[in-house]
Design an enzyme around this catalytic site. Structure first.
Site, PDB file in Angstrom:
ATOM      1  N   LEU A   1      13.905 -26.327  17.761  1.00  0.00           N
ATOM      2  CA  LEU A   1      14.587 -26.362  16.474  1.00  0.00           C
ATOM      3  C   LEU A   1      15.702 -25.340  16.396  1.00  0.00           C
ATOM      4  O   LEU A   1      16.678 -25.535  15.675  1.00  0.00           O
ATOM      5  CB  LEU A   1      13.596 -26.104  15.340  1.00  0.00           C
ATOM      6  CG  LEU A   1      12.483 -27.140  15.168  1.00  0.00           C
ATOM      7  CD1 LEU A   1      11.582 -26.739  14.020  1.00  0.00           C
ATOM      8  CD2 LEU A   1      13.074 -28.518  14.927  1.00  0.00           C
ATOM      9  N   GLY A   2      15.558 -24.240  17.102  1.00  0.00           N
ATOM     10  CA  GLY A   2      16.567 -23.192  17.021  1.00  0.00           C
ATOM     11  C   GLY A   2      16.425 -22.224  18.164  1.00  0.00           C
ATOM     12  O   GLY A   2      15.343 -22.048  18.725  1.00  0.00           O
TER      13      GLY A   2
ATOM     14  N   GLY B   1      18.336 -18.404  19.860  1.00  0.00           N
ATOM     15  CA  GLY B   1      19.332 -17.350  19.754  1.00  0.00           C
ATOM     16  C   GLY B   1      19.018 -16.220  20.692  1.00  0.00           C
ATOM     17  O   GLY B   1      18.266 -16.372  21.653  1.00  0.00           O
ATOM     18  N   GLY B   2      19.598 -15.047  20.408  1.00  0.00           N
ATOM     19  CA  GLY B   2      19.506 -13.931  21.323  1.00  0.00           C
ATOM     20  C   GLY B   2      18.108 -13.374  21.467  1.00  0.00           C
ATOM     21  O   GLY B   2      17.768 -12.821  22.516  1.00  0.00           O
ATOM     22  N   MET B   3      17.260 -13.452  20.440  1.00  0.00           N
ATOM     23  CA  MET B   3      15.936 -12.833  20.483  1.00  0.00           C
ATOM     24  C   MET B   3      14.816 -13.811  20.819  1.00  0.00           C
ATOM     25  O   MET B   3      13.762 -13.409  21.277  1.00  0.00           O
ATOM     26  CB  MET B   3      15.630 -12.181  19.127  1.00  0.00           C
ATOM     27  CG  MET B   3      16.529 -11.007  18.803  1.00  0.00           C
ATOM     28  SD  MET B   3      16.349  -9.660  19.989  1.00  0.00           S
ATOM     29  CE  MET B   3      17.589  -8.533  19.370  1.00  0.00           C
ATOM     30  N   GLY B   4      15.028 -15.069  20.571  1.00  0.00           N
ATOM     31  CA  GLY B   4      13.964 -16.029  20.832  1.00  0.00           C
ATOM     32  C   GLY B   4      14.359 -17.411  20.374  1.00  0.00           C
ATOM     33  O   GLY B   4      15.521 -17.692  20.116  1.00  0.00           O
TER      34      GLY B   4
ATOM     35  N   LYS C   1       7.522 -19.733  16.664  1.00  0.00           N
ATOM     36  CA  LYS C   1       8.535 -18.792  17.118  1.00  0.00           C
ATOM     37  C   LYS C   1       8.094 -18.184  18.446  1.00  0.00           C
ATOM     38  O   LYS C   1       7.011 -17.620  18.551  1.00  0.00           O
ATOM     39  CB  LYS C   1       8.734 -17.686  16.086  1.00  0.00           C
ATOM     40  CG  LYS C   1       9.634 -16.560  16.567  1.00  0.00           C
ATOM     41  CD  LYS C   1       9.643 -15.427  15.572  1.00  0.00           C
ATOM     42  CE  LYS C   1      10.394 -14.232  16.133  1.00  0.00           C
ATOM     43  NZ  LYS C   1      10.355 -13.083  15.223  1.00  0.00           N
TER      44      LYS C   1
ATOM     45  N   ASP D   1      14.061  -8.298   2.121  1.00  0.00           N
ATOM     46  CA  ASP D   1      15.188  -9.141   2.541  1.00  0.00           C
ATOM     47  C   ASP D   1      15.179 -10.471   1.791  1.00  0.00           C
ATOM     48  O   ASP D   1      15.437 -11.519   2.368  1.00  0.00           O
ATOM     49  CB  ASP D   1      15.131  -9.368   4.049  1.00  0.00           C
ATOM     50  CG  ASP D   1      16.475  -9.798   4.624  1.00  0.00           C
ATOM     51  OD1 ASP D   1      17.512  -9.537   3.970  1.00  0.00           O
ATOM     52  OD2 ASP D   1      16.506 -10.387   5.714  1.00  0.00           O
TER      53      ASP D   1
END
Length: 555
Positions: free
Chosen positions: A10-11, A13-16, A32, A126
């Site tokens: 699904l997604g 990026g740089g961290m996972g 995740k 956040d």
């Protein structure tokens, strides 16, 4: 991944990355998975354990529950329940400001979610539109990646030398690095509700320091908030934490919320239908009993996988047929630590202003006049660039190194504002699997009839962070003037370049382990020249549609 059978990515990026998984009992889950290269980092594992612990402590109808997790696995992972629903920021792009009835429903859901969060002894820290899902049955609050125990350690963020949060939604005490209480989340609730009601932030500015200054000292802009909600929103945004209502008091002030089978505007339910169909397709054609936002479900939804980008064609080539851009989401690594790169911020036209960790030292950023090339006074210079900026689809023409993803960014164009009026701005970003990052911001300043010329406006913008004795002026060859921003005022950005060409301003930042100081300059120069050429191309040919607004069918 653990007991979950993976169906799709699904997604990423740089961290996972975040995976669509199915549990042994057939339930869908958002899983995740941390990138393997971070699994051996003890500090990263500690942060991941905290995220798992915080997420598990919160339960209720207004959050997405953790199903399972293994922070001690060789590659740590966290699985949470799938919830169908667009993020609030996506919904606002689709429908504009919410009607008052929907805004009241949103406020009640956020208040109840905070009751659950605070009841677990946590502070979210956040809360913002991208961390709020509009589910079919109401609100869900997600992302506990930077939540902290209200009575525990690390509540005073200056212990780490950085402030973590999102500009425009951080409370004054969070901006200043003071100890936080649950009242800080109430401020974020008020800022989120203000955007939902008015379609614009309560605290805006053309640069990060201005946004943070507004949070600390300015009154919120609430003219677009309905009168029936304005006193409540204003109370939540009080500078003094003690003056803000508790979440229980927010619920009491809202009164009874009318039940509704379809709680949101029809356009939002249209987004829900598209997402439901897409998840059904991914799960084999059937309508799953538990489905989720695609892909904004989890606490750290990351950008989707993208094939390495080939060398982009030159701007003089025939136009590239617009292609659906991948739906990108906020990455954890881009949270504001008062050291944000020029990333895509939907709430403010961040014109490349980067700030050092700690409290912003505005005194060190006083402008100093930069010599202007040419003999014609700026007031008499005609505009060279039409008031249109490239989209992140157009930005595929920028010559980026092949290891970087295709450019991405929030859809649409931000209308930034200076003392003379509004001007279009666009920010796009490129990422590599190893965590390197390119950020480019385009600003085109049109001349104001009877007022300032576009060249004068761009010049003022260009000089905004010039620092005598520290800033290196360069001889560009592709624009009128360029300077390198000294690293002492930045975060981990290794090369930062400011460019002005008549009424065009371009900001570039290249950072990451693969592009250290002393080795990133040539790449940055190449990007700058390509970015200016792209702006010329857009002036001549017009900008192509920004397909990054299309969700969620493109994976």
């Amino acid at each position: 991944m653990g007991p979950f059978r993976v169906l799709a990515v699904l997604g990423q990026g740089g961290m996972g990355r975040v995976l669509l998984g199915v549990a042994p009992d057939g339930r869908a889950a958002a899983v995740k998975q941390v990138h393997a290269e971070f699994a051996g980092d003890d500090g990263f594992r500690v942060r991941f354990r905290r995220e798992v612990e915080a997420s598990r402590r919160v339960s209720g109808a207004y959050t997405a529950a953790v199903i399972a997790a293994d922070p001690e696995a060789e590659t740590p992972w966290l699985a949470s329940q799938f919830v169908l629903g667009p993020a609030l920021n996506e919904a606002l792009r689709a429908v504009g400001a919410l009607p008052e009835e929907s805004a009241r429903r949103l406020a009640a859901g956020l208040a109840q979610a905070l009751i659950d969060v605070h009841g677990a002894g946590l502070i979210h820290r956040d809360l913002k539109p991208s961390n709020v899902l509009l589910a079919e049955d109401g609100v869900r609050v997600i992302d506990f990646g930077i939540a902290r125990a209200a009575e525990g350690q690390d509540t005073k963020l200056t212990r780490t030398g950085a402030m973590i949060g999102s500009p425009g939604f951080m409370s004054p005490e969070q901006v200043e690095g003071r100890e936080l209480t649950p009242a800080s989340d109430v401020f974020s609730l008020g800022a989120t509700l203000a955007v939902a009601c008015a379609g614009r932030p309560a605290f805006a500015g053309e640069s990060l320091p201005r946004i943070l200054f507004a949070v600390l000292h300015a009154e919120p802009e609430l003219s677009g908030v309905p009168m029936g909600l304005r006193p409540l929103v204003a109370a939540c945004l009080a500078k003094d934490p003690a003056a803000r209502p508790t979440p229980h008091a927010v619920l009491a002030a809202l009164g009874r919320i009318t039940p509704a089978a379809r709680p949101w505007p029809e356009a939002v339910h249209g987004l829900l239908a598209v997402q439901r169909a897409e998840v059904g397709r991914l799960m084999g054609g059937g309508a799953p009993s538990v489905v989720a936002s695609v892909p904004t479900q989890t606490a750290s939804v990351l950008p989707p996988p993208i094939a390495p980008q080939p060398t982009a064609p030159q701007p003089t080539a025939p136009p590239i047929a617009p292609q659906p851009a991948p739906v990108r989401r906020r990455r954890r690594g881009r949270r504001i630590a008062l050291a944000v790169g020029a990333t895509v911020l939907a709430l403010a036209g961040v014109a490349g202003v980067l700030v050092a960790t700690g409290v912003v030292d505005l005194e060190s950023l006083r402008p100093e006049a930069v010599p202007t090339p040419g003999n014609v006074p700026l007031a008499q210079v005609k505009d060279k660039y039409a008031p249109a900026v490239p989209t992140c689809v157009d930005a595929r023409r920028v010559t980026a190194p092949p290891e970087f993803s295709l450019p991405w960014g929030n859809p649409g164009t931000w209308e930034a504002q200076d003392a003379y009026g509004k001007y279009p701005e666009k920010s796009c970003q490129w990422n590599s699997r190893s965590g390197d990052e390119i950020s480019i911001v385009w600003d085109v300043h049109p001349s104001v009839p009877g007022g300032a010329s576009g060249a004068a406006r761009a010049k003022e913008h260009y000089e905004g962070l010039y620092t005598g004795g520290h800033t290196r002026v360069a001889d560009p060859g592709y624009a009128e003037e360029v300077y390198w921003r000294p690293a002492k005022y930045l975060d981990e950005s290794n090369c930062v370049l400011y460019v002005r060409d008549v009424n065009l301003f371009v900001f570039l930042a290249v950072k990451g382990a693969g592009y250290p100081k002393g080795q990133c300059e040539e790449t940055t120069r190449t990007l700058a020249a390509s970015a200016v050429e792209l702006a010329k191309y857009v002036t001549v040919n017009g900008a192509s549609p920004d397909m990054s607004a299309t969700t969620p069918a493109f994976k």
